[in-house]
Design an enzyme around this catalytic site. Structure first.
Site, PDB file in Angstrom:
ATOM      1  N   LYS A  49     -20.301 -46.414 -34.562  1.00 21.16           N
ATOM      2  CA  LYS A  49     -19.580 -46.480 -33.288  1.00 21.16           C
ATOM      3  C   LYS A  49     -20.528 -46.710 -32.112  1.00 21.16           C
ATOM      4  O   LYS A  49     -20.112 -47.205 -31.071  1.00 21.16           O
ATOM      5  CB  LYS A  49     -18.750 -45.212 -33.060  1.00 21.16           C
ATOM      6  CG  LYS A  49     -17.781 -44.877 -34.197  1.00 21.16           C
ATOM      7  CD  LYS A  49     -16.904 -46.057 -34.541  1.00 21.16           C
ATOM      8  CE  LYS A  49     -15.880 -45.764 -35.642  1.00 21.16           C
ATOM      9  NZ  LYS A  49     -16.407 -45.291 -36.920  1.00 21.16           N
ATOM     10  N   TYR A 260      -6.954 -39.539 -46.770  1.00 23.78           N
ATOM     11  CA  TYR A 260      -7.998 -39.543 -45.747  1.00 23.78           C
ATOM     12  C   TYR A 260      -8.674 -38.176 -45.653  1.00 23.78           C
ATOM     13  O   TYR A 260      -8.012 -37.156 -45.497  1.00 23.78           O
ATOM     14  CB  TYR A 260      -7.397 -39.916 -44.391  1.00 23.78           C
ATOM     15  CG  TYR A 260      -8.401 -39.885 -43.260  1.00 23.78           C
ATOM     16  CD1 TYR A 260      -9.230 -40.971 -43.025  1.00 23.78           C
ATOM     17  CD2 TYR A 260      -8.545 -38.764 -42.450  1.00 23.78           C
ATOM     18  CE1 TYR A 260     -10.165 -40.946 -42.007  1.00 23.78           C
ATOM     19  CE2 TYR A 260      -9.475 -38.725 -41.424  1.00 23.78           C
ATOM     20  CZ  TYR A 260     -10.290 -39.816 -41.212  1.00 23.78           C
ATOM     21  OH  TYR A 260     -11.211 -39.789 -40.202  1.00 23.78           O
ATOM     22  N   TYR A 286     -16.212 -41.221 -45.106  1.00 24.51           N
ATOM     23  CA  TYR A 286     -16.320 -42.693 -45.089  1.00 24.51           C
ATOM     24  C   TYR A 286     -17.372 -43.224 -46.072  1.00 24.51           C
ATOM     25  O   TYR A 286     -17.046 -43.896 -47.049  1.00 24.51           O
ATOM     26  CB  TYR A 286     -16.671 -43.182 -43.680  1.00 24.51           C
ATOM     27  CG  TYR A 286     -15.650 -42.811 -42.637  1.00 24.51           C
ATOM     28  CD1 TYR A 286     -14.568 -43.653 -42.375  1.00 24.51           C
ATOM     29  CD2 TYR A 286     -15.755 -41.628 -41.912  1.00 24.51           C
ATOM     30  CE1 TYR A 286     -13.636 -43.327 -41.415  1.00 24.51           C
ATOM     31  CE2 TYR A 286     -14.819 -41.284 -40.951  1.00 24.51           C
ATOM     32  CZ  TYR A 286     -13.762 -42.132 -40.702  1.00 24.51           C
ATOM     33  OH  TYR A 286     -12.834 -41.788 -39.761  1.00 24.51           O
TER      34      TYR A 286
HETATM   35  C1  LIG Z   1     -15.544 -45.136 -38.081  1.00 26.69           C
HETATM   36  C2  LIG Z   1     -16.374 -45.082 -39.299  1.00 26.69           C
HETATM   37  C3  LIG Z   1     -16.267 -46.074 -40.296  1.00 26.69           C
HETATM   38  C4  LIG Z   1     -15.258 -47.171 -40.261  1.00 26.69           C
HETATM   39  O1  LIG Z   1     -15.533 -48.178 -39.326  1.00 26.69           O
HETATM   40  P1  LIG Z   1     -14.291 -48.952 -38.699  1.00 26.69           P
HETATM   41  O2  LIG Z   1     -14.918 -49.964 -37.826  1.00 26.69           O
HETATM   42  O3  LIG Z   1     -13.492 -47.930 -37.964  1.00 26.69           O
HETATM   43  O4  LIG Z   1     -13.496 -49.546 -39.809  1.00 26.69           O
HETATM   44  C5  LIG Z   1     -17.101 -45.998 -41.391  1.00 26.69           C
HETATM   45  N1  LIG Z   1     -17.986 -44.997 -41.498  1.00 26.69           N
HETATM   46  C6  LIG Z   1     -18.125 -44.028 -40.587  1.00 26.69           C
HETATM   47  C7  LIG Z   1     -19.111 -42.950 -40.822  1.00 26.69           C
HETATM   48  C8  LIG Z   1     -17.318 -44.027 -39.454  1.00 26.69           C
HETATM   49  O5  LIG Z   1     -17.449 -43.057 -38.550  1.00 26.69           O
END
Ligand SMILES: *Cc1c(COP(=O)(O)O)cnc(C)c1O
Length: 335
Positions: A49, A260, A286
Site C-alpha cells: 500500500k 477471508y 494475504y
Molecule cells: C492489500 C494487500 C494485498 C492485496 O493487494 P490489492 O492491491 O489490494 O489486491 C496483498 N498483500 C497484502 C499484505 C496486503 O496488505
C-alpha cells in the site's frame, strides 16, 4: 517511464530489494524462485500500500485535504500504512474498521493506535459502507476530508504498480533478466490491475498470476471484471488507451480456503516453510495464502524447471502478532 510525470509524494524506500529464494527453490525442486520485497518498503513496517499511497496522498495534498478517511478489516495493512502516511504528512486520519473494538489491540490495530488515527468501528462490514457518515461529520466540522479507496485500489493506486514494474525492470539484471511469472496475493485488485497494465505497456513476456485471497473480492460484481476495469482506468489516467478482456487476466480462485482472514493448513505450511528455509516472514491473510498458491502451482506441475518465477511479497507481517492462536506453532516439526 510511464509514471514519471504523475505527482508522487515520497513515503517509502524504493526500490525495494529483489533477490533469489535459493533454499526454497532447492527444497521444492521446481522452477527458480525469486522474491520482490515490498514488505521492506519502509513505511511503518511497509507493504504494497505504500506504493499506492505515494500517488494517492499526492492527489489528496493537491486537493487541499486536511484529513484522510479510509476503511478496512481490523487487521488491515492498508489502514495501518494510510495512518502512517497521514501522520507523516501531518494530516488527520480516520479509519473505519470492520467489527468491534477488542479488549486489547494487537498487530496492525495496535500500530494504528500508536500512529494516532481516529478509529470508527463498523460492525458487520469492512469495506467502508458507512463512510458517508464519517465524511458528513468531518465536513460539518469544517474539515476537508479525502477518501483513500478501499485497499488503495483506485486508478491511481493501480498505476503505482506500473511504476513498480518499471522499478523491477531496472533491477532485474542481477537476477538474470525478465521473469516468466509473477505470483502475488490479489484482494482489492489494484496490485493486479497495475501489474497487468505494466506488463502490457512495457511489453514484458511475464505472466501475471494473481492468487485470489478473498471470496467476496469485487463486492456485487465478479472480481475479474473489477480488475479489468481498474487496468483500463489506470491506462486512461496515464493517457494511453488499452483494453483488457477476461482472457488477459490470470486469477486463481483455488486457494480461497475457509474465507477471508481464516488461517488453514495451507497457509500455516507456507508461512512456516518460507520462515524456515529463507528466514522471511509472510502474513497470515494475504502473502501466506499467496505462497500456499505458489507451492500448490509448483507441486501441481504448473511450471517448467527452466521457468523463473517471482513471488511479490506485498507485506502484512505485523498481523502475525494478532494471529498467534491460529498459527498452530505447537505443531512445528522438530529441528
Ligand atoms: C492489500 C494487500 C494485498 C492485496 O493487494 P490489492 O492491491 O489490494 O489486491 C496483498 N498483500 C497484502 C499484505 C496486503 O496488505
Amino acid at each position: 517511464m510511464f509514471t514519471q510525470k504523475l505527482p508522487r509524494q515520497s513515503l517509502g524506500f524504493f526500490p525495494t530489494p529483489l533477490h533469489r529464494l535459493q533454499r526454497l527453490s532447492a527444497v521444492l525442486g521446481g522452477p527458480q524462485l525469486f522474491i520482490k520485497r515490498d514488505d521492506q518498503s519502509g513505511l511503518a513496517f511497509g507493504g504494497n500500500k505504500t506504493r499506492k499511497l505515494e500517488f494517492i496522498l499526492a492527489d489528496a495534498l493537491a486537493q487541499g485535504a486536511d484529513a484522510i478517511v479510509t476503511a478496512g478489516a481490523a487487521q488491515s495493512n492498508h489502514c495501518r500504512q494510510t495512518a502512517a502516511a497521514a501522520a507523516r504528512m501531518g494530516l488527520e486520519c480516520h479509519l473505519l474498521l470492520g467489527g468491534h473494538a477488542p479488549q486489547q489491540a494487537q498487530g496492525n490495530l495496535l500500530l494504528d493506535q500508536l500512529l494516532g488515527c481516529h478509529i470508527h468501528w463498523t460492525p458487520g462490514h469492512r469495506k467502508g459502507e458507512d463512510l458517508n457518515q464519517v465524511l458528513r461529520y468531518l465536513q460539518k466540522a469544517g474539515r476537508k476530508p479525502y477518501v483513500a479507496p478501499y485497499g488503495g485500489s483506485s486508478d491511481l493506486g493501480a498505476l503505482a504498480f506500473v511504476g513498480a514494474l518499471e522499478e523491477l525492470r531496472a533491477q532485474w539484471a542481477d537476477c538474470g533478466g525478465p521473469f516468466t511469472h509473477i505470483v502475488f496475493a490479489s484482494s482489492s485488485g489494484g496490485t493486479h490491475a497495475g501489474l497487468m497494465l505494466g506488463a502490457r505497456l512495457l511489453g514484458l513476456p511475464t505472466k501475471i498470476v494473481g492468487i485470489n485471497i478473498d471470496k467476496g473480492a469485487g463486492g456485487e460484481r465478479p472480481f475479474a471484471e473489477h480488475i479489468l476495469d481498474l487496468s483500463e482506468q489506470a491506462a486512461t489516467r496515464l493517457g494511453v488507451a488499452e483494453s483488457f478482456s477476461r482472457g488477459d487476466l490470470i486469477l486463481d480462485d483455488g486457494y480461497l480456503g475457509e474465507g477471508y482472514g481464516v488461517v488453514g493448513d495451507a497457509e500455516r505450511e507456507a508461512i512456516g516453510l518460507l520462515a524456515r528455509t529463507e528466514g522471511i516472514l509472510l502474513d497470515p491473510v494475504y502473502t501466506g495464502r499467496a505462497m500456499a498458491g505458489l507451492l500448490g502451482l509448483v507441486r501441481g506441475g504448473a511450471f517448467q524447471a527452466s521457468d523463473r518465477v517471482l513471488f511479490w511479497h506485498t507485506g502484512g507481517a505485523p498481523a502475525l502478532f494478532a494471529y498467534g492462536d491460529q498459527l498452530g506453532l505447537g505443531d512445528a516439526p522438530p529441528l
